[in-house]
Motif scaffolding. Structure first.
Motif, PDB file in Angstrom:
ATOM      1  N   GLN A  96      42.259   2.248  35.254  1.00  0.00           N
ATOM      2  CA  GLN A  96      41.769   2.840  36.509  1.00  0.00           C
ATOM      3  C   GLN A  96      40.886   4.051  36.234  1.00  0.00           C
ATOM      4  OE1 GLN A  96      42.014   1.593  39.717  1.00  0.00           O
ATOM      5  NE2 GLN A  96      40.512   3.212  40.085  1.00  0.00           N
ATOM      6  N   ALA A  97      41.244   4.855  35.248  1.00  0.00           N
ATOM      7  CA  ALA A  97      40.394   5.997  34.885  1.00  0.00           C
ATOM      8  C   ALA A  97      39.028   5.529  34.415  1.00  0.00           C
ATOM      9  CB  ALA A  97      41.075   6.834  33.799  1.00  0.00           C
ATOM     10  N   ALA A  98      39.003   4.425  33.683  1.00  0.00           N
ATOM     11  CA  ALA A  98      37.730   3.863  33.223  1.00  0.00           C
ATOM     12  C   ALA A  98      36.898   3.378  34.408  1.00  0.00           C
ATOM     13  CB  ALA A  98      37.990   2.725  32.238  1.00  0.00           C
ATOM     14  N   PHE A 144      38.121   4.550  26.267  1.00  0.00           N
ATOM     15  CA  PHE A 144      39.446   4.922  26.754  1.00  0.00           C
ATOM     16  C   PHE A 144      40.490   4.220  25.886  1.00  0.00           C
ATOM     17  CE2 PHE A 144      36.703   5.783  30.285  1.00  0.00           C
ATOM     18  CZ  PHE A 144      37.285   6.842  30.970  1.00  0.00           C
ATOM     19  N   THR A 145      41.682   4.812  25.776  1.00  0.00           N
ATOM     20  CA  THR A 145      42.722   4.277  24.905  1.00  0.00           C
ATOM     21  C   THR A 145      43.871   3.720  25.729  1.00  0.00           C
ATOM     22  OG1 THR A 145      42.169   5.880  23.177  1.00  0.00           O
ATOM     23  CG2 THR A 145      44.312   4.809  23.033  1.00  0.00           C
ATOM     24  N   ASP A 203      46.687   1.468  30.234  1.00  0.00           N
ATOM     25  CA  ASP A 203      47.056   2.415  31.289  1.00  0.00           C
ATOM     26  C   ASP A 203      45.856   3.242  31.766  1.00  0.00           C
ATOM     27  OD1 ASP A 203      49.789   1.739  31.384  1.00  0.00           O
ATOM     28  OD2 ASP A 203      50.157   2.926  29.583  1.00  0.00           O
ATOM     29  N   GLN A 204      44.776   3.241  30.984  1.00  0.00           N
ATOM     30  CA  GLN A 204      43.583   4.010  31.343  1.00  0.00           C
ATOM     31  C   GLN A 204      42.540   3.173  32.092  1.00  0.00           C
ATOM     32  OE1 GLN A 204      42.976   7.457  30.738  1.00  0.00           O
ATOM     33  NE2 GLN A 204      45.197   7.241  30.557  1.00  0.00           N
ATOM     34  N   THR A 244      31.776   5.826  26.447  1.00  0.00           N
ATOM     35  CA  THR A 244      33.129   6.378  26.384  1.00  0.00           C
ATOM     36  C   THR A 244      34.115   5.277  26.034  1.00  0.00           C
ATOM     37  OG1 THR A 244      32.588   7.990  28.113  1.00  0.00           O
ATOM     38  CG2 THR A 244      34.923   7.622  27.681  1.00  0.00           C
ATOM     39  N   ILE A 247      37.684  -0.059  26.567  1.00  0.00           N
ATOM     40  CA  ILE A 247      39.113   0.254  26.445  1.00  0.00           C
ATOM     41  C   ILE A 247      39.608  -0.276  25.104  1.00  0.00           C
ATOM     42  CG2 ILE A 247      41.430  -0.056  27.385  1.00  0.00           C
ATOM     43  CD1 ILE A 247      40.244  -0.442  30.118  1.00  0.00           C
ATOM     44  N   TYR A 257      35.441   6.335  36.214  1.00  0.00           N
ATOM     45  CA  TYR A 257      34.294   6.885  35.485  1.00  0.00           C
ATOM     46  C   TYR A 257      33.046   6.033  35.716  1.00  0.00           C
ATOM     47  CZ  TYR A 257      31.436   8.677  31.668  1.00  0.00           C
ATOM     48  OH  TYR A 257      30.402   9.216  30.943  1.00  0.00           O
TER      49      TYR A 257
END
Length: 348
Positions: free
Chosen positions: A316-318, A309-310, A313-314, A307, A333, A321
């Motif tokens: 934490q989402a990364a 992420f862009t 800011d992403q 995956t 990222i 996951y």
């Protein structure tokens, strides 16, 4: 809002979470360093452990998270690189940012055909897998190699490197989907070991009736008994993380050292992040000498990016996951959208 002069965006840890802050841009501290405008970075398990306070960065490392980057050299104090070179680099910290300092000896030229996000997936896992197999375990053709967490970033690289060296690869992973993926990368045998269970691994041993010359173990405690049972005489067991803890369970402490000695098993622990600059330079040179980057470039080896992420800011989402344990291979990222504003606010 526009950034102040000589500032950048970077990801730091606040209350156990990844937070993007405006921080001072790094500057080169000496010869042999590069200042890199980061186009992409990648997530490593050690990053999540640092964020949670489980792993501490080495002394002097940046408080900004991240261990690998791909980007463009802005400033060079090395004769091997020039401003404008597209590179990938292993760093001790500071990768989750729009600008990063790297030791030139741990930097490689980016193959032209690779995008920055795909290039960012290379340094940490391919150098780690190469180190485990060839520098520490001295894998050779005909060896049986057991790779735990085989669908992780390191696992995906290690499968391909071991097969390329002529080894027979045994893979474990926590789901059928992950085992099947390991087999698709070239593993010869695979078994599902449910998270927290040792029984699947024992069934694997009974079914295959093989002894392992090399064991790559990032799990630790839950697999220790099975690892010892499966180890061949004069084998090498390489421990490079303790994701399952470090205790010896059940009655294993009573027999562990005796069995280790009787089988003449070499149990070797290793971490890459805290190694010296010279060690990392030698490791990069060995990887390049074995044409690993060339084999990635010509598709002999597959880069496995689960995956992308862009934007920072992403981050934490990364991390969330990665901690879900759903990924196959790397999580990246892409920072390419971050740099337009940055370049317009740099003090010239």
């Amino acid at each position: 809002p526009p950034l102040q002069a000589n500032k950048m965006r970077g990801v730091v840890v606040e209350e156990g979470k990844c937070v993007v802050r405006e921080v001072p841009e790094p500057v080169l501290a000496g010869e042999g360093q590069l200042l890199i405008d980061v186009r992409a970075t990648a997530i490593n398990r050690l990053d999540t452990m640092q964020r949670r306070g489980v792993a501490k960065p080495p002394a002097g490392a940046s408080e900004i998270l991240g261990l690998e980057v791909a980007g463009v050299v802005r400033e060079s104090r090395s004769p091997s690189f020039s401003a404008g070179d597209e590179v990938l680099a292993l760093v001790t910290g500071g990768a989750y940012a729009t600008t990063c300092v790297a030791e030139a000896s741990a930097v490689m030229k980016k193959p032209e055909k690779l995008s920055f996000p795909r290039a960012a997936s290379i340094p940490e896992v391919w150098l780690t897998a190469f180190q485990l197999l060839f520098v520490i375990a001295n894998v050779k053709a005909g060896d049986n190699v057991l790779i735990h967490a085989a669908a992780s970033g390191v696992g995906c690289a290690a499968i391909q490197l071991a097969k390329d060296a002529g080894a027979t690869v045994y893979a474990t992973a926590s789901s059928r989907r992950k085992v099947d993926f390991a087999l698709s990368l070239g593993a010869d045998h695979g078994v599902v070991v449910p998270r927290g269970s040792q029984q699947g691994f024992f069934r694997f041993q009974k079914k295959e009736d093989a002894k392992m010359d090399v064991i790559l173990d990032c799990v630790g405690s839950p697999y220790a008994k099975a690892n010892l049972a499966s180890a061949a005489v004069d084998s090498t067991w390489v421990l490079y993380s303790l994701l399952g803890g470090g205790d010896l369970l059940d009655d294993l402490p009573k027999t562990f050292l005796g069995t280790l000695m009787a089988k003449r098993v070499s149990l070797k622990g290793t971490l890459l992040r805290g190694r010296s600059t010279q060690y990392k330079a030698d490791l990069v040179a060995k990887l390049l000498a074995k044409s690993v980057l060339d084999k990635i470039n010509d598709d002999t080896f597959s880069l496995v990016v689960d995956t992308t992420f862009t934007g920072l800011d992403q981050a934490q989402a990364a991390h969330d996951y990665m901690e879900s344990n759903a990924n196959l291979g790397k999580i990246v990222i892409d920072l390419q959208g971050e740099l337009t504003t940055q370049s317009n606010n740099r003090e010239l």
